[in-house]
Design a protein around this motif. Structure first.
Motif, PDB file in Angstrom:
ATOM      1  N   UNK A   1      76.921  69.253   3.026  1.00  0.00           N
ATOM      2  CA  UNK A   1      76.303  68.644   4.207  1.00  0.00           C
ATOM      3  C   UNK A   1      74.839  69.052   4.314  1.00  0.00           C
ATOM      4  N   UNK A   2      74.526  70.307   4.031  1.00  0.00           N
ATOM      5  CA  UNK A   2      73.133  70.783   4.104  1.00  0.00           C
ATOM      6  C   UNK A   2      72.283  70.143   3.015  1.00  0.00           C
ATOM      7  N   UNK A   3      72.850  69.917   1.851  1.00  0.00           N
ATOM      8  CA  UNK A   3      72.122  69.240   0.758  1.00  0.00           C
ATOM      9  C   UNK A   3      71.721  67.828   1.199  1.00  0.00           C
ATOM     10  N   UNK A   4      72.673  67.100   1.752  1.00  0.00           N
ATOM     11  CA  UNK A   4      72.384  65.730   2.169  1.00  0.00           C
ATOM     12  C   UNK A   4      71.480  65.678   3.404  1.00  0.00           C
ATOM     13  N   UNK A   5      71.558  66.674   4.274  1.00  0.00           N
ATOM     14  CA  UNK A   5      70.675  66.654   5.445  1.00  0.00           C
ATOM     15  C   UNK A   5      69.226  66.891   5.018  1.00  0.00           C
ATOM     16  N   UNK A   6      69.003  67.693   3.994  1.00  0.00           N
ATOM     17  CA  UNK A   6      67.635  67.880   3.486  1.00  0.00           C
ATOM     18  C   UNK A   6      67.100  66.559   2.923  1.00  0.00           C
ATOM     19  N   UNK A   7      67.921  65.857   2.182  1.00  0.00           N
ATOM     20  CA  UNK A   7      67.518  64.547   1.642  1.00  0.00           C
ATOM     21  C   UNK A   7      67.252  63.554   2.774  1.00  0.00           C
ATOM     22  N   UNK A   8      68.122  63.549   3.779  1.00  0.00           N
ATOM     23  CA  UNK A   8      68.006  62.649   4.912  1.00  0.00           C
ATOM     24  C   UNK A   8      66.701  62.905   5.676  1.00  0.00           C
ATOM     25  N   UNK A   9      66.424  64.176   6.000  1.00  0.00           N
ATOM     26  CA  UNK A   9      65.206  64.512   6.738  1.00  0.00           C
ATOM     27  C   UNK A   9      63.957  64.140   5.937  1.00  0.00           C
ATOM     28  N   UNK A  10      63.991  64.364   4.638  1.00  0.00           N
ATOM     29  CA  UNK A  10      62.861  63.993   3.772  1.00  0.00           C
ATOM     30  C   UNK A  10      62.662  62.475   3.811  1.00  0.00           C
ATOM     31  N   UNK A  11      63.738  61.712   3.683  1.00  0.00           N
ATOM     32  CA  UNK A  11      63.648  60.250   3.731  1.00  0.00           C
ATOM     33  C   UNK A  11      63.141  59.774   5.085  1.00  0.00           C
ATOM     34  N   UNK A  12      63.617  60.394   6.166  1.00  0.00           N
ATOM     35  CA  UNK A  12      63.144  60.035   7.509  1.00  0.00           C
ATOM     36  C   UNK A  12      61.647  60.282   7.653  1.00  0.00           C
ATOM     37  N   UNK A  13      61.206  61.413   7.169  1.00  0.00           N
ATOM     38  CA  UNK A  13      59.792  61.763   7.277  1.00  0.00           C
ATOM     39  C   UNK A  13      58.913  60.764   6.532  1.00  0.00           C
ATOM     40  N   UNK A  14      59.341  60.363   5.348  1.00  0.00           N
ATOM     41  CA  UNK A  14      58.568  59.418   4.533  1.00  0.00           C
ATOM     42  C   UNK A  14      58.560  58.034   5.159  1.00  0.00           C
ATOM     43  N   UNK A  15      59.737  57.537   5.547  1.00  0.00           N
ATOM     44  CA  UNK A  15      59.823  56.153   6.028  1.00  0.00           C
ATOM     45  C   UNK A  15      59.326  55.969   7.459  1.00  0.00           C
ATOM     46  N   UNK A  16      59.331  57.031   8.262  1.00  0.00           N
ATOM     47  CA  UNK A  16      58.873  56.892   9.647  1.00  0.00           C
ATOM     48  C   UNK A  16      57.359  57.001   9.753  1.00  0.00           C
ATOM     49  N   UNK A  17      56.691  57.336   8.654  1.00  0.00           N
ATOM     50  CA  UNK A  17      55.242  57.461   8.684  1.00  0.00           C
ATOM     51  C   UNK A  17      54.766  58.557   9.617  1.00  0.00           C
ATOM     52  N   UNK A  18      55.541  59.603   9.725  1.00  0.00           N
ATOM     53  CA  UNK A  18      55.167  60.719  10.596  1.00  0.00           C
ATOM     54  C   UNK A  18      55.636  60.561  12.024  1.00  0.00           C
ATOM     55  N   UNK A  19      56.300  59.443  12.339  1.00  0.00           N
ATOM     56  CA  UNK A  19      56.826  59.242  13.689  1.00  0.00           C
ATOM     57  C   UNK A  19      57.959  60.208  13.969  1.00  0.00           C
ATOM     58  N   UNK A  20      58.186  60.526  15.223  1.00  0.00           N
ATOM     59  CA  UNK A  20      59.214  61.490  15.598  1.00  0.00           C
ATOM     60  C   UNK A  20      60.516  60.770  15.933  1.00  0.00           C
ATOM     61  N   UNK A  21      61.360  60.595  14.928  1.00  0.00           N
ATOM     62  CA  UNK A  21      62.671  59.992  15.173  1.00  0.00           C
ATOM     63  C   UNK A  21      63.749  61.059  15.311  1.00  0.00           C
ATOM     64  N   UNK A  22      63.375  62.308  15.094  1.00  0.00           N
ATOM     65  CA  UNK A  22      64.319  63.407  15.199  1.00  0.00           C
ATOM     66  C   UNK A  22      64.566  64.051  13.853  1.00  0.00           C
ATOM     67  N   UNK A  23      65.227  65.172  13.910  1.00  0.00           N
ATOM     68  CA  UNK A  23      65.580  65.915  12.696  1.00  0.00           C
ATOM     69  C   UNK A  23      66.917  66.570  12.948  1.00  0.00           C
ATOM     70  N   UNK A  24      67.697  66.733  11.902  1.00  0.00           N
ATOM     71  CA  UNK A  24      68.954  67.452  12.038  1.00  0.00           C
ATOM     72  C   UNK A  24      69.025  68.553  10.994  1.00  0.00           C
ATOM     73  N   UNK A  25      69.741  69.595  11.339  1.00  0.00           N
ATOM     74  CA  UNK A  25      69.992  70.714  10.435  1.00  0.00           C
ATOM     75  C   UNK A  25      71.420  71.191  10.654  1.00  0.00           C
ATOM     76  N   UNK A  26      72.040  71.647   9.590  1.00  0.00           N
ATOM     77  CA  UNK A  26      73.340  72.302   9.723  1.00  0.00           C
ATOM     78  C   UNK A  26      73.114  73.802   9.749  1.00  0.00           C
ATOM     79  N   UNK A  27      73.834  74.473  10.629  1.00  0.00           N
ATOM     80  CA  UNK A  27      73.734  75.922  10.687  1.00  0.00           C
ATOM     81  C   UNK A  27      74.218  76.519   9.367  1.00  0.00           C
ATOM     82  N   UNK A  28      73.580  77.587   8.905  1.00  0.00           N
ATOM     83  CA  UNK A  28      74.069  78.251   7.695  1.00  0.00           C
ATOM     84  C   UNK A  28      75.415  78.925   7.969  1.00  0.00           C
ATOM     85  N   UNK A  29      76.274  78.919   6.991  1.00  0.00           N
ATOM     86  CA  UNK A  29      77.609  79.505   7.109  1.00  0.00           C
ATOM     87  C   UNK A  29      77.770  80.568   6.032  1.00  0.00           C
ATOM     88  N   UNK A  30      78.365  81.688   6.397  1.00  0.00           N
ATOM     89  CA  UNK A  30      78.694  82.711   5.414  1.00  0.00           C
ATOM     90  C   UNK A  30      80.200  82.934   5.422  1.00  0.00           C
TER      91      UNK A  30
END
Length: 158
Positions: free
Chosen positions: A3-32
């Motif tokens: 899930x964390x791998x795909x959220x990094x890809x998702x946030x990167x894609x959002x940042x690129x396609x939104x042109x810097x607009x603030x559509x939000x960001x998500x992160x998964x909490x780290x788990x040990x």
């Protein structure tokens, strides 16, 4: 980790396609993973642990075609849709919950997702395979603006 791998890809894609607009960001909490060991060296218990988060814990989606109608869900639905497409339709991350900002600004912190996959067998008894995919598409009946911005494609007949 998945899930964390795909959220990094998702946030990167959002940042690129939104042109810097603030559509939000998500992160998964780290788990040990903690293994509790007795004085003889035998594992007596196994636990998952995450950092403590203050604030209101909110269920946003589940495994059974339900979404929260009182809170913003477009971002997490687009994330689930993104995981399906980015994995070449091999998995989907669902059952989204965590700490979402009430003003829809800032980062949404998520925890304890479920992954459905008819291909990979490593996601536990909650992996409903194709049924899990079908439940998601019943909940996500129409692509939202974020899906469209990311050029996400629905599966045929869904």
């Amino acid at each position: 980790m998945t899930a964390r791998h795909y959220v990094a890809m998702f946030n990167r894609s959002l940042s690129i396609t939104s042109g810097g607009g603030n559509v939000g960001e998500i992160q998964f909490l780290p788990v040990v993973l903690l293994q509790l060991v007795n004085s003889s060296g035998h594992v007596t218990n196994v636990l998952n642990a995450e950092p403590y988060m203050s604030g209101e814990f909110t269920k946003l989606t589940n495994n059974v075609a339900w979404k929260n109608t009182r809170r913003r869900t477009d971002l997490v639905l687009a994330y689930s849709h993104f995981t399906y497409q980015a994995s070449d339709r091999k998995l989907i991350v669902v059952d989204i919950q965590g700490w979402a900002p009430r003003d829809n600004k800032g980062c949404t912190f998520l925890t304890d997702p479920q992954i459905h996959s008819p291909v990979y067998k490593c996601f536990g008894t909650g992996n409903w395979k194709k049924k899990g995919f079908d439940n998601f598409w019943k909940m996500h009946v129409e692509c939202n603006d974020i899906c469209k911005m990311l050029n996400l494609v629905r599966p045929p007949n869904k």
